[in-house]
Design an enzyme around this catalytic site. Sequence first.
Site: not given
Length: 349
Positions: A107, A327, A330
């Site tokens: 990702s 998170d 990311h």
Amino acid sequence: MRIKAVLILASAISLVFRQSKANAEEMKSCDLFEGEWLSESSAPCTLYNYTSCPFIQKEFNCRKNGRSDDLYLRYNWRPNSCNLSRFDGENLLKKYKGKSIMFVGDSLSRNQWESLICMIIAAVPETSYTHTSSGEVTTFAFTDFEVKVMLDRSVYLVDLVGEAQGRILKLDSIQGGKRWLGIDTLVFNTWHWWNRRGASQPWDFIELGGQLYKDMDRVLAFEKALHTWAGWVDDNIDPTAAKVFFQGISPSHYNGTEWNEPGAKSCIGQKEPVAGHTYPGGAPPALGVLKKVLGAMRKPVTLLDVTGLSLMRKDGHPSIYGLPAMDCSHWCLPGVPDTWNQILYNLIV
Ligand SMILES: *[C@@H]1O[C@H](CO)[C@@H](O)[C@H](O)[C@H]1NC(C)=O
Ligand SMILES: *[C@@H]1O[C@H](CO)[C@@H](O)[C@H](O)[C@H]1NC(C)=O
Ligand SMILES: *[C@@H]1O[C@H](CO)[C@@H](O)[C@H](O)[C@H]1NC(C)=O
């Protein structure tokens, strides 16, 4: 009269030539990854925003998810000994006419791929495009320019296959390489999935040298897989036809001790980069492993060395404005991956 004009023209041409040669020399000797983040603007200075780019997935769309501070959108990366060229999406499309760029990995590759698409669309908002998926590959085609910007989701680069004994991560096998043949620019990445355990670990066994293992040292497994990948590149890439990059190790920020803020248990609430030129916590060990493998290859691969500059950006993660869980791995879009792409642009155009 005419002779004089010709002479002036000739000297003007040679000046332009010398200047562009000087710029090229300067870029060559300049380390684009050594530098600092400067906040030079009193408002966001990104090329796009969440209303102008419809392709930012929910998990990266921090502003849309309610992040209200915008200081993190005002920083530019300044290499120490040269300036990056501005990203010119139309120029990129023209230079890549008939060609393809593919991001391969997890990702974090998707993060960079979406950023690049948004940056290009910002430059040519009226252009037509198609968006298609086939198996693991998603293709964004800028049809007017015949340019494809692709994503191949391959979290380990090597193969993960379901067999009678269970799901096997095959460190010596890289069938996915079939999808990378004929691509003009490849940007690889793998790391974040190697540490997965328990329910989020997608394999039951690791296969290496014909043996099945229940588990092994994860950094060692990562290194073995990188060797398999390096062998694929050495055997299959023609450097006159294709450029190969490795994205590097994108860093996470879950431990404030690393940036001299021991009270911080994550990136939540971080609004500014780490001050100074070096990250107190140092680089993740996986980067050393990656550099060692790249250094032993026969074919040229450029390390898009995003680790150091991204380590400073503890403020760039979605934190609570992304995934349902916190998170700090990311990156918000717009955000830090835009700089990775600006550097990539400086290296390929
Ligand atoms: C986003 O970008 C568009 C196009 O450049 C601009 O018109 C709009 O005002 C921007 N929106 C925000 C929230 O910055
Ligand atoms: C980079 O650009 C800045 C501002 O435009 C300028 O002051 C600086 O001298 C430039 N640096 C180099 C190395 O060209
Ligand atoms: C945070 O990093 C420090 C220094 O590397 C380490 O001693 C500590 O155990 C880490 N904390 C956690 C929760 O991982």
